[in-house]
Design a protein around this motif. Structure first.
Motif, PDB file in Angstrom:
ATOM      1  N   VAL A  74      -3.322  40.198 -47.997  1.00  0.00           N
ATOM      2  CA  VAL A  74      -1.852  40.228 -47.968  1.00  0.00           C
ATOM      3  C   VAL A  74      -1.370  40.872 -46.665  1.00  0.00           C
ATOM      4  O   VAL A  74      -0.424  40.383 -46.037  1.00  0.00           O
ATOM      5  CB  VAL A  74      -1.293  40.973 -49.206  1.00  0.00           C
ATOM      6  CG1 VAL A  74       0.202  41.238 -49.058  1.00  0.00           C
ATOM      7  CG2 VAL A  74      -1.567  40.174 -50.474  1.00  0.00           C
ATOM      8  N   CYS A  77      -1.424  38.362 -43.979  1.00  0.00           N
ATOM      9  CA  CYS A  77      -0.871  37.048 -44.311  1.00  0.00           C
ATOM     10  C   CYS A  77       0.303  36.650 -43.403  1.00  0.00           C
ATOM     11  O   CYS A  77       1.194  37.450 -43.138  1.00  0.00           O
ATOM     12  CB  CYS A  77      -0.403  37.030 -45.760  1.00  0.00           C
ATOM     13  SG  CYS A  77       0.213  35.413 -46.279  1.00  0.00           S
ATOM     14  N   THR A  78       0.236  35.423 -42.948  1.00  0.00           N
ATOM     15  CA  THR A  78       1.362  34.840 -42.196  1.00  0.00           C
ATOM     16  C   THR A  78       1.631  33.425 -42.723  1.00  0.00           C
ATOM     17  O   THR A  78       2.106  32.564 -41.990  1.00  0.00           O
ATOM     18  CB  THR A  78       1.052  34.780 -40.685  1.00  0.00           C
ATOM     19  OG1 THR A  78      -0.174  34.072 -40.493  1.00  0.00           O
ATOM     20  CG2 THR A  78       0.939  36.165 -40.069  1.00  0.00           C
ATOM     21  N   VAL A  79       1.298  33.210 -43.992  1.00  0.00           N
ATOM     22  CA  VAL A  79       1.347  31.850 -44.544  1.00  0.00           C
ATOM     23  C   VAL A  79       2.761  31.285 -44.564  1.00  0.00           C
ATOM     24  O   VAL A  79       2.953  30.102 -44.326  1.00  0.00           O
ATOM     25  CB  VAL A  79       0.721  31.831 -45.956  1.00  0.00           C
ATOM     26  CG1 VAL A  79       1.067  30.539 -46.689  1.00  0.00           C
ATOM     27  CG2 VAL A  79      -0.787  31.980 -45.856  1.00  0.00           C
ATOM     28  N   CYS A  80       3.761  32.114 -44.846  1.00  0.00           N
ATOM     29  CA  CYS A  80       5.128  31.572 -44.893  1.00  0.00           C
ATOM     30  C   CYS A  80       6.006  32.270 -43.850  1.00  0.00           C
ATOM     31  O   CYS A  80       5.618  33.258 -43.237  1.00  0.00           O
ATOM     32  CB  CYS A  80       5.715  31.669 -46.305  1.00  0.00           C
ATOM     33  SG  CYS A  80       6.465  33.255 -46.702  1.00  0.00           S
ATOM     34  N   LEU A  82       8.492  34.169 -44.031  1.00  0.00           N
ATOM     35  CA  LEU A  82       9.049  35.503 -44.270  1.00  0.00           C
ATOM     36  C   LEU A  82       8.359  36.575 -43.427  1.00  0.00           C
ATOM     37  O   LEU A  82       8.974  37.572 -43.051  1.00  0.00           O
ATOM     38  CB  LEU A  82       8.939  35.872 -45.751  1.00  0.00           C
ATOM     39  CG  LEU A  82       9.863  35.111 -46.710  1.00  0.00           C
ATOM     40  CD1 LEU A  82       9.660  35.603 -48.143  1.00  0.00           C
ATOM     41  CD2 LEU A  82      11.317  35.260 -46.306  1.00  0.00           C
ATOM     42  N   ARG A  83       7.088  36.376 -43.127  1.00  0.00           N
ATOM     43  CA  ARG A  83       6.335  37.429 -42.416  1.00  0.00           C
ATOM     44  C   ARG A  83       6.915  37.703 -41.036  1.00  0.00           C
ATOM     45  O   ARG A  83       6.894  38.848 -40.553  1.00  0.00           O
ATOM     46  CB  ARG A  83       4.854  37.041 -42.302  1.00  0.00           C
ATOM     47  CG  ARG A  83       3.990  38.126 -41.684  1.00  0.00           C
ATOM     48  CD  ARG A  83       3.919  39.359 -42.601  1.00  0.00           C
ATOM     49  NE  ARG A  83       3.221  40.481 -41.982  1.00  0.00           N
ATOM     50  CZ  ARG A  83       3.820  41.444 -41.281  1.00  0.00           C
ATOM     51  NH1 ARG A  83       5.133  41.406 -41.082  1.00  0.00           N
ATOM     52  NH2 ARG A  83       3.127  42.441 -40.779  1.00  0.00           N
ATOM     53  N   THR A  89       4.213  43.892 -44.992  1.00  0.00           N
ATOM     54  CA  THR A  89       4.090  43.353 -46.342  1.00  0.00           C
ATOM     55  C   THR A  89       4.175  44.509 -47.347  1.00  0.00           C
ATOM     56  O   THR A  89       3.823  45.643 -47.027  1.00  0.00           O
ATOM     57  CB  THR A  89       2.755  42.606 -46.523  1.00  0.00           C
ATOM     58  OG1 THR A  89       1.686  43.494 -46.200  1.00  0.00           O
ATOM     59  CG2 THR A  89       2.694  41.370 -45.630  1.00  0.00           C
ATOM     60  N   VAL A 147       7.450  37.859 -54.033  1.00  0.00           N
ATOM     61  CA  VAL A 147       7.053  37.701 -52.620  1.00  0.00           C
ATOM     62  C   VAL A 147       6.830  39.074 -52.004  1.00  0.00           C
ATOM     63  O   VAL A 147       7.497  40.046 -52.355  1.00  0.00           O
ATOM     64  CB  VAL A 147       8.097  36.898 -51.794  1.00  0.00           C
ATOM     65  CG1 VAL A 147       8.177  35.468 -52.275  1.00  0.00           C
ATOM     66  CG2 VAL A 147       9.454  37.566 -51.786  1.00  0.00           C
ATOM     67  N   LYS A 148       5.868  39.139 -51.094  1.00  0.00           N
ATOM     68  CA  LYS A 148       5.453  40.426 -50.526  1.00  0.00           C
ATOM     69  C   LYS A 148       6.184  40.785 -49.230  1.00  0.00           C
ATOM     70  O   LYS A 148       6.002  41.888 -48.718  1.00  0.00           O
ATOM     71  CB  LYS A 148       3.938  40.418 -50.239  1.00  0.00           C
ATOM     72  CG  LYS A 148       3.076  39.891 -51.375  1.00  0.00           C
ATOM     73  CD  LYS A 148       3.235  40.687 -52.639  1.00  0.00           C
ATOM     74  CE  LYS A 148       2.205  40.283 -53.683  1.00  0.00           C
ATOM     75  NZ  LYS A 148       2.596  40.708 -55.033  1.00  0.00           N
ATOM     76  N   CYS A 149       6.942  39.864 -48.689  1.00  0.00           N
ATOM     77  CA  CYS A 149       7.673  40.132 -47.451  1.00  0.00           C
ATOM     78  C   CYS A 149       9.170  40.032 -47.724  1.00  0.00           C
ATOM     79  O   CYS A 149       9.614  39.193 -48.516  1.00  0.00           O
ATOM     80  CB  CYS A 149       7.296  39.118 -46.372  1.00  0.00           C
ATOM     81  SG  CYS A 149       5.559  39.191 -45.896  1.00  0.00           S
ATOM     82  N   ALA A 164       4.144  29.923 -51.870  1.00  0.00           N
ATOM     83  CA  ALA A 164       3.109  30.428 -50.965  1.00  0.00           C
ATOM     84  C   ALA A 164       2.576  31.783 -51.414  1.00  0.00           C
ATOM     85  O   ALA A 164       1.392  32.075 -51.265  1.00  0.00           O
ATOM     86  CB  ALA A 164       3.683  30.535 -49.553  1.00  0.00           C
ATOM     87  N   CYS A 165       3.443  32.612 -51.966  1.00  0.00           N
ATOM     88  CA  CYS A 165       3.068  33.995 -52.267  1.00  0.00           C
ATOM     89  C   CYS A 165       2.569  34.217 -53.696  1.00  0.00           C
ATOM     90  O   CYS A 165       1.865  35.190 -53.959  1.00  0.00           O
ATOM     91  CB  CYS A 165       4.262  34.915 -51.988  1.00  0.00           C
ATOM     92  SG  CYS A 165       3.783  36.559 -51.424  1.00  0.00           S
ATOM     93  N   TYR A 168      -1.007  35.497 -54.793  1.00  0.00           N
ATOM     94  CA  TYR A 168      -1.337  36.919 -54.652  1.00  0.00           C
ATOM     95  C   TYR A 168      -0.976  37.679 -55.928  1.00  0.00           C
ATOM     96  O   TYR A 168      -1.750  38.508 -56.411  1.00  0.00           O
ATOM     97  CB  TYR A 168      -0.593  37.532 -53.463  1.00  0.00           C
ATOM     98  CG  TYR A 168      -1.000  36.982 -52.123  1.00  0.00           C
ATOM     99  CD1 TYR A 168      -2.345  36.845 -51.782  1.00  0.00           C
ATOM    100  CD2 TYR A 168      -0.046  36.611 -51.184  1.00  0.00           C
ATOM    101  CE1 TYR A 168      -2.729  36.339 -50.543  1.00  0.00           C
ATOM    102  CE2 TYR A 168      -0.418  36.111 -49.943  1.00  0.00           C
ATOM    103  CZ  TYR A 168      -1.759  35.982 -49.629  1.00  0.00           C
ATOM    104  OH  TYR A 168      -2.122  35.480 -48.411  1.00  0.00           O
TER     105      TYR A 168
HETATM  106 FE1  SF4 Z   1       2.299  35.766 -46.961  1.00  0.00          FE
HETATM  107 FE2  SF4 Z   1       3.732  36.262 -49.149  1.00  0.00          FE
HETATM  108 FE3  SF4 Z   1       4.455  37.372 -46.834  1.00  0.00          FE
HETATM  109 FE4  SF4 Z   1       4.789  34.758 -47.217  1.00  0.00          FE
HETATM  110  S1  SF4 Z   1       5.830  36.428 -48.362  1.00  0.00           S
HETATM  111  S2  SF4 Z   1       3.890  35.738 -45.378  1.00  0.00           S
HETATM  112  S3  SF4 Z   1       2.983  34.241 -48.469  1.00  0.00           S
HETATM  113  S4  SF4 Z   1       2.548  37.776 -47.962  1.00  0.00           S
END
Ligand code: SF4
Length: 246
Positions: A74, A77-80, A82-83, A89, A147-149, A164-165, A168
């Motif tokens: 996590v 993570c840069t999948v979406c 929001l990061r 995070t 969501v973590k971000c 995406a999140c 986790y």
């Molecule tokens: Fe990754 Fe979740 Fe942050 Fe999106 S919100 S970048 S999926 S940790």
């Protein structure tokens, strides 16, 4: 004034008192989502999109990760999108073998800075809600978000960001194995249940999340804006206690 009275006053519940038995008989409220409902902008289409969107780490791969690896994943993570707009995070906090899991929608400004969920005014209210049912952050309680971000401007997370999140959070739930999940607000409720529904239609019922009991109540941030609803949140908490007590 004793501590418990102070908590009930904070929740706008004193001197009103609702017994656990009567709280357990709460009937579902008629659908009545309002423009101020924090999840009111999530649509059925968005939920369907969320179910179909690509997930972080390919989803199933996360199922093999322990706590340390998951936290690192996590953090990195840069999948979406929001990061790119957040400070850090916000993984989640608490007892990693807790019976109680509280899930909100995403970090706000204070959480983004501190790296911990529910640490601002809404967090203070959540702590008081926990204290009112004799729980304490970190002791048999875990707190996480969908969501973590932090979404920019505290907007609701979008469907692709939720999709995406969510893996986790799913892995966190697998590791914690809670007895009860309390979804805070419509965004968290709809994301966990995988369908679009008003908070009012979901309250007062016991739902299922992958074999774990789940109930729905208001997000503390919404309660700060709509204090008249605190009594309903208290009913939900009483119902949660009754479920935990069997
Ligand atoms: Fe990754 Fe979740 Fe942050 Fe999106 S919100 S970048 S999926 S940790």
């Amino acid at each position: 004034m004793d501590r418990r009275e102070a908590i009930l006053r904070e929740l706008n519940l004193y001197p009103q008192w609702i017994s656990r038995a009567s709280a357990a008989r709460i009937a579902p409220q008629p659908p009545a989502a309002t423009a101020t409902d924090p999840g009111a902008m999530v649509t059925a289409g968005q939920i369907q999109q969320a179910s179909a969107a690509p997930a972080a780490g390919g989803g199933t791969e996360l199922g093999k990760l322990g706590w340390a690896e998951l936290k690192q994943r996590v953090r990195d993570c840069t999948v979406c999108k929001l990061r790119a707009g957040c400070t850090q995070t916000v993984f989640g906090v608490g007892d990693e073998k807790a019976d109680w899991l509280f899930v909100g929608e995403g970090p706000g400004a204070d959480e983004d800075i501190r790296g911990e969920p529910f640490v601002g005014q809404a967090g203070k209210l959540l702590d008081n809600m926990l204290m009112a049912i004799k729980l304490k952050r970190g002791s048999n309680v875990y707190i996480a978000n969908i969501v973590k971000c932090r979404p920019p401007g505290n907007r609701n997370p979008e469907a692709d960001e939720i999709a995406a999140c969510m893996p986790y959070l799913q892995r966190q739930i697998e590791l914690i194995q809670p007895k009860l999940i309390v979804a805070l607000g419509k965004v968290a409720s709809n994301a966990l249940l995988g369908r679009e529904a008003t908070l009012a239609s979901l309250r007062g019922k016991v739902h299922d999340y992958r074999g774990v009991k789940l109930i729905v109540t208001y997000h503390p941030a919404y309660l700060l804006r709509s204090p008249a609803e605190k009594a309903k949140a208290w009913q939900d908490l009483c119902m949660a206690v009754d479920i935990m007590n069997g």
